[in-house]
Motif scaffolding. Structure first.
Motif, short mmCIF file in Angstrom:
data_model
loop_
_atom_site.label_atom_id
_atom_site.label_comp_id
_atom_site.label_asym_id
_atom_site.label_seq_id
_atom_site.Cartn_x
_atom_site.Cartn_y
_atom_site.Cartn_z
N GLY A 23 0.81 -1.21 0.00
CA GLY A 23 0.00 0.00 0.00
C GLY A 23 0.85 1.26 0.00
O GLY A 23 0.55 2.22 -0.74
N ASP A 24 1.90 1.28 0.81
CA ASP A 24 2.76 2.46 0.87
C ASP A 24 3.61 2.61 -0.39
O ASP A 24 3.78 3.72 -0.91
CB ASP A 24 3.67 2.37 2.10
N LEU A 25 4.14 1.50 -0.91
CA LEU A 25 5.00 1.59 -2.09
C LEU A 25 4.22 1.87 -3.36
O LEU A 25 4.76 2.48 -4.30
CB LEU A 25 5.82 0.31 -2.22
N GLN A 26 2.96 1.51 -3.39
CA GLN A 26 2.16 1.86 -4.56
C GLN A 26 2.00 3.37 -4.68
O GLN A 26 1.85 3.89 -5.78
CB GLN A 26 0.79 1.18 -4.47
N VAL A 27 2.05 4.06 -3.55
CA VAL A 27 1.98 5.51 -3.55
C VAL A 27 3.35 6.12 -3.82
O VAL A 27 3.50 7.03 -4.62
CB VAL A 27 1.42 6.04 -2.21
N LEU A 28 4.37 5.60 -3.14
CA LEU A 28 5.71 6.18 -3.26
C LEU A 28 6.41 5.80 -4.56
O LEU A 28 7.26 6.55 -5.04
CB LEU A 28 6.57 5.74 -2.07
N GLY A 81 3.49 11.97 6.15
CA GLY A 81 4.50 11.71 7.15
C GLY A 81 4.40 10.31 7.72
O GLY A 81 5.42 9.65 7.96
N ALA A 82 3.19 9.84 7.96
CA ALA A 82 3.01 8.49 8.49
C ALA A 82 3.52 7.45 7.51
O ALA A 82 4.15 6.46 7.90
CB ALA A 82 1.53 8.24 8.80
N ARG A 83 3.29 7.69 6.23
CA ARG A 83 3.77 6.74 5.21
C ARG A 83 5.30 6.71 5.20
O ARG A 83 5.91 5.64 5.16
CB ARG A 83 3.24 7.14 3.83
N LEU A 84 5.93 7.87 5.23
CA LEU A 84 7.40 7.91 5.25
C LEU A 84 7.96 7.25 6.50
O LEU A 84 8.97 6.54 6.45
CB LEU A 84 7.87 9.36 5.14
N ALA A 85 7.29 7.47 7.63
CA ALA A 85 7.74 6.85 8.89
C ALA A 85 7.62 5.34 8.82
O ALA A 85 8.50 4.61 9.29
CB ALA A 85 6.94 7.41 10.06
N ARG A 86 6.54 4.85 8.23
CA ARG A 86 6.36 3.39 8.12
C ARG A 86 7.45 2.77 7.26
O ARG A 86 8.04 1.73 7.62
CB ARG A 86 4.98 3.05 7.56
N VAL A 87 7.73 3.38 6.13
CA VAL A 87 8.76 2.81 5.24
C VAL A 87 10.12 2.88 5.92
O VAL A 87 10.92 1.94 5.85
CB VAL A 87 8.76 3.52 3.88
N ALA A 88 10.39 3.98 6.62
CA ALA A 88 11.65 4.08 7.37
C ALA A 88 11.72 3.00 8.43
O ALA A 88 12.80 2.44 8.69
CB ALA A 88 11.79 5.46 7.99
N THR A 155 7.17 13.98 11.48
CA THR A 155 7.52 12.63 11.03
C THR A 155 8.68 12.08 11.85
O THR A 155 8.67 10.92 12.28
CB THR A 155 7.87 12.63 9.54
N VAL A 156 9.68 12.92 12.07
CA VAL A 156 10.84 12.52 12.88
C VAL A 156 10.38 12.14 14.29
O VAL A 156 10.78 11.11 14.84
CB VAL A 156 11.88 13.66 12.95
N GLU A 157 9.57 12.98 14.88
CA GLU A 157 9.13 12.74 16.26
C GLU A 157 8.31 11.45 16.37
O GLU A 157 8.43 10.71 17.35
CB GLU A 157 8.32 13.94 16.75
N VAL A 158 7.50 11.18 15.36
CA VAL A 158 6.67 9.98 15.39
C VAL A 158 7.52 8.72 15.28
O VAL A 158 7.33 7.76 16.03
CB VAL A 158 5.60 10.05 14.28
N LEU A 159 8.48 8.69 14.35
CA LEU A 159 9.34 7.51 14.26
C LEU A 159 10.19 7.37 15.52
O LEU A 159 10.38 6.26 16.04
CB LEU A 159 10.23 7.56 13.03
#
Length: 237
Positions: A23-28, A81-88, A155-159
Protein backbone atom coordinates in the motif's frame (compact mmCIF):
# COMPACT_ATOMS: atom_id res chain seq x y z
CA UNK A 1 14.48 -32.35 4.81
CA UNK A 2 11.35 -30.43 3.87
CA UNK A 3 10.85 -27.37 6.06
CA UNK A 4 7.57 -26.95 7.85
CA UNK A 5 5.33 -24.02 6.86
CA UNK A 6 5.21 -21.14 9.35
CA UNK A 7 2.40 -21.19 11.92
CA UNK A 8 -0.89 -19.71 10.75
CA UNK A 9 -0.53 -16.68 13.02
CA UNK A 10 2.91 -15.97 11.56
CA UNK A 11 1.63 -16.31 7.99
CA UNK A 12 -1.26 -13.99 8.82
CA UNK A 13 1.13 -11.46 10.34
CA UNK A 14 3.43 -11.52 7.32
CA UNK A 15 0.46 -11.20 4.96
CA UNK A 16 -0.72 -8.13 6.85
CA UNK A 17 2.78 -6.65 6.82
CA UNK A 18 3.13 -7.27 3.10
CA UNK A 19 -0.20 -5.60 2.43
CA UNK A 20 0.91 -2.54 4.39
CA UNK A 21 4.19 -2.43 2.47
CA UNK A 22 2.50 -2.71 -0.92
CA UNK A 23 0.00 0.00 0.00
CA UNK A 24 2.76 2.46 0.87
CA UNK A 25 5.00 1.59 -2.09
CA UNK A 26 2.16 1.86 -4.56
CA UNK A 27 1.98 5.51 -3.55
CA UNK A 28 5.71 6.18 -3.26
CA UNK A 29 6.73 4.17 -6.33
CA UNK A 30 3.64 3.82 -8.55
CA UNK A 31 5.68 2.70 -11.55
CA UNK A 32 7.42 -0.15 -9.72
CA UNK A 33 6.24 -3.60 -10.89
CA UNK A 34 4.38 -5.59 -8.26
CA UNK A 35 7.02 -8.32 -8.58
CA UNK A 36 9.75 -5.84 -7.59
CA UNK A 37 7.76 -4.64 -4.57
CA UNK A 38 7.10 -8.26 -3.59
CA UNK A 39 10.74 -9.20 -3.91
CA UNK A 40 11.72 -6.30 -1.68
CA UNK A 41 9.23 -7.05 1.09
CA UNK A 42 10.27 -10.71 1.06
CA UNK A 43 13.90 -9.62 1.40
CA UNK A 44 13.04 -7.28 4.25
CA UNK A 45 11.08 -9.93 6.16
CA UNK A 46 13.93 -12.41 5.72
CA UNK A 47 16.38 -9.86 7.10
CA UNK A 48 14.16 -9.17 10.11
CA UNK A 49 13.98 -12.94 10.74
CA UNK A 50 17.73 -13.62 10.85
CA UNK A 51 18.90 -16.05 13.57
CA UNK A 52 21.20 -13.61 15.41
CA UNK A 53 18.24 -11.43 16.34
CA UNK A 54 16.35 -11.71 19.60
CA UNK A 55 14.80 -8.25 20.07
CA UNK A 56 15.33 -6.67 16.66
CA UNK A 57 12.92 -9.10 15.04
CA UNK A 58 9.64 -8.94 13.14
CA UNK A 59 7.97 -8.51 16.54
CA UNK A 60 9.81 -5.20 16.98
CA UNK A 61 8.95 -4.13 13.44
CA UNK A 62 5.26 -4.84 14.07
CA UNK A 63 5.32 -2.89 17.33
CA UNK A 64 6.95 0.12 15.67
CA UNK A 65 4.43 0.10 12.82
CA UNK A 66 1.54 -0.21 15.26
CA UNK A 67 2.91 2.65 17.34
CA UNK A 68 3.18 4.82 14.22
CA UNK A 69 -0.45 4.07 13.43
CA UNK A 70 -1.49 4.96 16.97
CA UNK A 71 0.36 8.26 16.83
CA UNK A 72 -1.10 9.05 13.42
CA UNK A 73 -4.60 8.30 14.72
CA UNK A 74 -3.90 10.71 17.58
CA UNK A 75 -3.15 13.44 15.03
CA UNK A 76 0.61 13.59 15.60
CA UNK A 77 1.51 13.30 11.91
CA UNK A 78 -0.16 13.70 8.54
CA UNK A 79 -0.81 10.94 6.02
CA UNK A 80 2.36 11.61 4.03
CA UNK A 81 4.50 11.71 7.15
CA UNK A 82 3.01 8.49 8.49
CA UNK A 83 3.77 6.74 5.21
CA UNK A 84 7.40 7.91 5.25
CA UNK A 85 7.74 6.85 8.89
CA UNK A 86 6.36 3.39 8.12
CA UNK A 87 8.76 2.81 5.24
CA UNK A 88 11.65 4.08 7.37
CA UNK A 89 10.57 1.62 10.07
CA UNK A 90 10.95 -1.25 7.62
CA UNK A 91 14.58 -0.26 7.00
CA UNK A 92 15.71 1.13 10.35
CA UNK A 93 17.10 -2.19 11.64
CA UNK A 94 17.17 -4.15 8.40
CA UNK A 95 20.92 -4.61 8.92
CA UNK A 96 21.51 -5.85 12.43
CA UNK A 97 24.63 -7.49 13.82
CA UNK A 98 24.93 -7.27 17.62
CA UNK A 99 28.70 -7.62 17.27
CA UNK A 100 29.05 -4.68 14.87
CA UNK A 101 30.81 -1.44 15.78
CA UNK A 102 28.64 1.34 17.16
CA UNK A 103 26.70 3.06 14.38
CA UNK A 104 27.55 0.45 11.76
CA UNK A 105 24.09 -1.15 11.67
CA UNK A 106 22.28 2.16 11.30
CA UNK A 107 24.59 3.46 8.58
CA UNK A 108 24.42 0.20 6.65
CA UNK A 109 20.62 0.10 7.02
CA UNK A 110 20.35 3.67 5.74
CA UNK A 111 22.59 2.90 2.77
CA UNK A 112 20.54 -0.17 1.92
CA UNK A 113 17.34 1.87 2.15
CA UNK A 114 18.69 4.48 -0.24
CA UNK A 115 19.93 1.92 -2.77
CA UNK A 116 16.79 -0.21 -2.73
CA UNK A 117 14.28 2.64 -2.73
CA UNK A 118 16.11 4.27 -5.61
CA UNK A 119 15.89 0.97 -7.50
CA UNK A 120 12.15 0.87 -6.81
CA UNK A 121 11.77 4.36 -8.27
CA UNK A 122 10.87 6.28 -5.11
CA UNK A 123 11.31 10.04 -5.60
CA UNK A 124 14.63 11.44 -4.45
CA UNK A 125 13.08 13.75 -1.86
CA UNK A 126 11.28 10.86 -0.19
CA UNK A 127 14.41 8.71 -0.27
CA UNK A 128 16.37 11.52 1.38
CA UNK A 129 13.82 11.75 4.20
CA UNK A 130 13.67 7.98 4.75
CA UNK A 131 17.45 7.69 4.82
CA UNK A 132 17.68 10.53 7.35
CA UNK A 133 14.95 8.95 9.49
CA UNK A 134 16.88 5.68 9.63
CA UNK A 135 20.04 7.51 10.68
CA UNK A 136 18.09 9.34 13.41
CA UNK A 137 17.60 6.03 15.19
CA UNK A 138 21.35 5.83 15.77
CA UNK A 139 21.25 8.20 18.75
CA UNK A 140 17.51 9.01 18.88
CA UNK A 141 18.18 12.73 18.64
CA UNK A 142 14.96 13.94 17.07
CA UNK A 143 16.05 17.57 17.24
CA UNK A 144 19.04 17.15 14.93
CA UNK A 145 19.34 15.82 11.43
CA UNK A 146 20.02 16.98 7.88
CA UNK A 147 18.09 19.51 5.84
CA UNK A 148 15.92 16.70 4.43
CA UNK A 149 14.11 16.57 7.76
CA UNK A 150 13.62 20.30 8.22
CA UNK A 151 10.01 20.23 7.04
CA UNK A 152 9.30 16.81 8.53
CA UNK A 153 9.60 17.50 12.26
CA UNK A 154 6.41 15.62 13.10
CA UNK A 155 7.52 12.63 11.03
CA UNK A 156 10.84 12.52 12.88
CA UNK A 157 9.13 12.74 16.26
CA UNK A 158 6.67 9.98 15.39
CA UNK A 159 9.34 7.51 14.26
CA UNK A 160 11.49 8.47 17.27
CA UNK A 161 8.66 7.71 19.70
CA UNK A 162 7.44 4.61 17.87
CA UNK A 163 10.91 3.06 17.96
CA UNK A 164 11.00 3.67 21.72
CA UNK A 165 7.44 2.52 22.38
CA UNK A 166 8.73 -0.68 23.97
CA UNK A 167 10.10 1.33 26.90
CA UNK A 168 6.48 2.04 27.84
CA UNK A 169 5.21 -1.48 27.21
CA UNK A 170 3.16 -3.39 29.79
CA UNK A 171 5.38 -4.94 32.45
CA UNK A 172 5.32 -8.47 31.00
CA UNK A 173 6.30 -7.26 27.53
CA UNK A 174 9.00 -4.98 28.93
CA UNK A 175 10.53 -7.86 30.89
CA UNK A 176 10.47 -9.98 27.73
CA UNK A 177 12.16 -7.13 25.84
CA UNK A 178 14.90 -6.87 28.50
CA UNK A 179 15.53 -10.62 28.24
CA UNK A 180 15.64 -10.38 24.44
CA UNK A 181 18.23 -7.61 24.57
CA UNK A 182 20.39 -9.65 26.93
CA UNK A 183 20.09 -12.69 24.64
CA UNK A 184 21.10 -10.60 21.64
CA UNK A 185 24.25 -9.61 23.50
CA UNK A 186 24.95 -13.03 25.00
CA UNK A 187 28.55 -12.71 23.78
CA UNK A 188 29.11 -9.77 26.17
CA UNK A 189 30.23 -10.69 29.72
CA UNK A 190 27.75 -9.92 32.49
CA UNK A 191 29.76 -7.10 34.06
CA UNK A 192 30.29 -5.29 30.76
CA UNK A 193 26.68 -5.75 29.73
CA UNK A 194 25.42 -4.46 33.08
CA UNK A 195 27.65 -1.38 32.82
CA UNK A 196 26.64 -0.59 29.24
CA UNK A 197 22.95 -1.30 29.70
CA UNK A 198 22.82 0.77 32.90
CA UNK A 199 24.42 3.70 31.10
CA UNK A 200 21.83 3.55 28.31
CA UNK A 201 18.90 3.36 30.73
CA UNK A 202 20.30 6.21 32.81
CA UNK A 203 20.62 8.40 29.72
CA UNK A 204 16.95 7.91 28.91
CA UNK A 205 15.92 8.67 32.49
CA UNK A 206 18.03 11.82 32.52
CA UNK A 207 16.34 13.24 29.44
CA UNK A 208 13.88 16.05 29.98
CA UNK A 209 11.45 13.91 28.01
CA UNK A 210 11.91 10.40 26.66
CA UNK A 211 9.24 11.07 24.06
CA UNK A 212 8.70 13.96 21.66
CA UNK A 213 5.02 13.77 20.70
CA UNK A 214 2.26 15.02 22.96
CA UNK A 215 0.40 11.72 22.81
CA UNK A 216 3.42 9.68 23.90
CA UNK A 217 4.19 12.10 26.70
CA UNK A 218 0.65 11.87 28.00
CA UNK A 219 0.13 8.12 27.59
CA UNK A 220 3.56 6.42 27.48
CA UNK A 221 5.97 8.47 29.56
CA UNK A 222 4.92 7.41 33.08
CA UNK A 223 5.04 3.70 32.29
CA UNK A 224 8.39 4.11 30.54
CA UNK A 225 9.87 5.75 33.63
CA UNK A 226 8.57 2.92 35.81
CA UNK A 227 9.98 0.26 33.50
CA UNK A 228 13.37 1.91 33.16
CA UNK A 229 13.69 2.60 36.88
CA UNK A 230 12.79 -1.00 37.73
CA UNK A 231 15.29 -2.49 35.29
CA UNK A 232 18.04 -0.12 36.38
CA UNK A 233 17.50 -1.05 40.02
CA UNK A 234 17.65 -4.74 39.12
CA UNK A 235 20.90 -4.25 37.22
CA UNK A 236 22.47 -2.36 40.12
CA UNK A 237 21.35 -4.88 42.76
Amino acid sequence: MTSLPPPESERSRDTSLSASWHGDLQVLAPEAPASLRTGEVELLLSRWSEPQRRYHTVQHLVEVLQAIEGLAAAGEVDTVGARLARVAAWYHDVVYDPRAASGSNEHRSAALARDHLNALGVARGSVDVIEALVLMTLDHDASAGPAALASRRHTVEVLHDADLWVLSAPVARYREYARQVRAEYAHVPDDLFTHGRSAILSQFLQREDIYRTGHARRHWRAQAHRNLTTELARLRA
